[in-house]
Design an enzyme around this catalytic site. Structure first.
Site, short mmCIF file in Angstrom:
data_model
loop_
_atom_site.label_atom_id
_atom_site.label_comp_id
_atom_site.label_asym_id
_atom_site.label_seq_id
_atom_site.Cartn_x
_atom_site.Cartn_y
_atom_site.Cartn_z
N HIS A 187 -1.61 43.19 18.72
CA HIS A 187 -0.47 42.88 19.58
C HIS A 187 0.47 41.82 18.98
CE1 HIS A 187 1.62 42.95 23.36
NE2 HIS A 187 1.36 41.70 23.66
O1 LIG Z 1 1.66 42.66 30.67
C1 LIG Z 1 2.56 42.83 29.83
O2 LIG Z 1 3.26 43.86 29.80
C2 LIG Z 1 2.82 41.78 28.83
C3 LIG Z 1 1.83 41.04 28.32
C4 LIG Z 1 2.14 39.95 27.42
O3 LIG Z 1 3.26 39.46 27.37
C5 LIG Z 1 1.07 39.41 26.64
C6 LIG Z 1 1.39 38.58 25.62
C7 LIG Z 1 0.48 37.82 24.91
C8 LIG Z 1 0.90 37.05 23.85
O4 LIG Z 1 1.58 37.55 22.85
C9 LIG Z 1 0.68 35.63 23.81
O5 LIG Z 1 0.89 35.03 22.77
O6 LIG Z 1 0.25 35.11 24.82
#
Ligand SMILES: O=C(O)/C=C/C(=O)/C=C/C=C(\O)C(=O)O
Length: 289
Positions: free
Chosen positions: A269
């Site tokens: 991710h």
């Molecule tokens: O639920 C969603 O669609 C989005 C999830 C996020 O934004 C998760 C992101 C996590 C990271 O990249 C971080 O560094 O916390």
């Protein structure tokens, strides 16, 4: 390293600003690096302890060296920005905060790079402020909505929500081990820095849990409106993303009329961190041609 990039630390680039945008009246924290005629704004993801600097520290220097001004906005409810409980669309809330920030610091137009929630927020901003967007780069995000292929919430999002509810080092390691494809670069130092960020702002952690209870769908599905966005867009995804599945990238590609998609193999991710060198080269090529 040039004179302009030698002071690229979180501390040296840290700034605060008060924004007033409709009913939002908040102090936001951001990092401001470099000078140049064009500005790139980077928007971080929604994990506990995330910040602009935590997400993009491997990506600022090459852009500054190439003559861009780089702004990392800490969204309301993260890092050193003010706390907030969000009961509606968090993507739109962040977009309004970004408009407030750009107005307050006198930037008319910027290229946007969004990671995960940051991608959802960049799309929300492009829908409401099309004239203020240069190019868009969406990474592991851009719209909410269900995946027809992966069980929702995904395993990564379940771990993220569990960490908000129980912010322990064990839960943090479980989540971060799923962020990336190859865990060898996840050092104890990195875990500790992220834990410190998280625990420094227990109000943010509690507010995220309250926000989810008030509205479990914080990130709306923008699919029906994607065709309105004419900005040139580069979508980047990791084929092993266990937070926001890759078919979301395909949905963005189908909906955005001027988009192309790059998929990194052996990547989770955090493409901007896991494949930083290639990612940085791609961003520069995209922004300068
Ligand atoms: O639920 C969603 O669609 C989005 C999830 C996020 O934004 C998760 C992101 C996590 C990271 O990249 C971080 O560094 O916390």
């Amino acid at each position: 390293m040039t004179a302009s990039t030698s002071l690229l630390t979180e501390q040296a680039t840290s700034r605060f600003v008060r924004i007033q945008e409709g009913d939002l009246d908040l102090q936001l924290h951001y990092n401001d690096a470099g000078t140049g005629p064009e500005t790139v704004v980077m928007l971080h993801g929604s994990g506990p302890g995330a910040s602009g600097w935590a997400n993009f520290n491997r990506n600022v220097e090459p852009l500054v060296a190439a003559g861009f001004r780089v702004i990392l906005m800490d969204c309301p409810g993260w890092s050193k920005s003010d706390p907030i409980v969000c009961t509606g669309s968090r993507s739109d809330l962040n977009a309004r905060a970004l408009k407030g920030l750009l107005d307050a610091i006198g930037i008319d137009r910027a290229h946007l790079i969004g990671n995960s929630m940051g991608g959802h927020s960049a799309v929300a901003f492009a829908l409401t402020n099309p004239a203020r967007v240069g190019k868009l780069l969406l990474m592991g995000g851009g719209t909410g909505g269900a995946s027809p292929f992966a069980p929702m919430p995904t395993e990564g999002i379940k771990l993220l929500q569990g960490l908000y509810r129980e912010p322990t080092i064990e839960n943090l390691k479980k989540m971060m081990n799923v962020f990336v494809y190859d865990t060898k670069d996840l050092t104890e130092e990195l875990f500790q820095a992220r834990l410190d960020n998280m625990l420094a702002r227990r109000d943010h952690l509690e507010n995220f849990v309250k926000s989810l209870a008030a509205n479990p769908k914080q990130f709306p599905d923008f699919s029906p409106r994607l065709s309105e966005i004419t900005a040139q867009t580069l979508i980047i995804w990791g084929s092993n993303d266990r937070f926001v599945p890759m078919d979301t990238g395909l949905r963005l590609l189908a909906g955005l009329p001027n988009a192309e998609l790059h998929v990194f193999n052996r990547c989770g991710h955090w493409a901007q961190w896991e494949h930083a060198d290639k990612f940085n080269r791609m961003v520069l090529d995209f922004l300068t041609h």
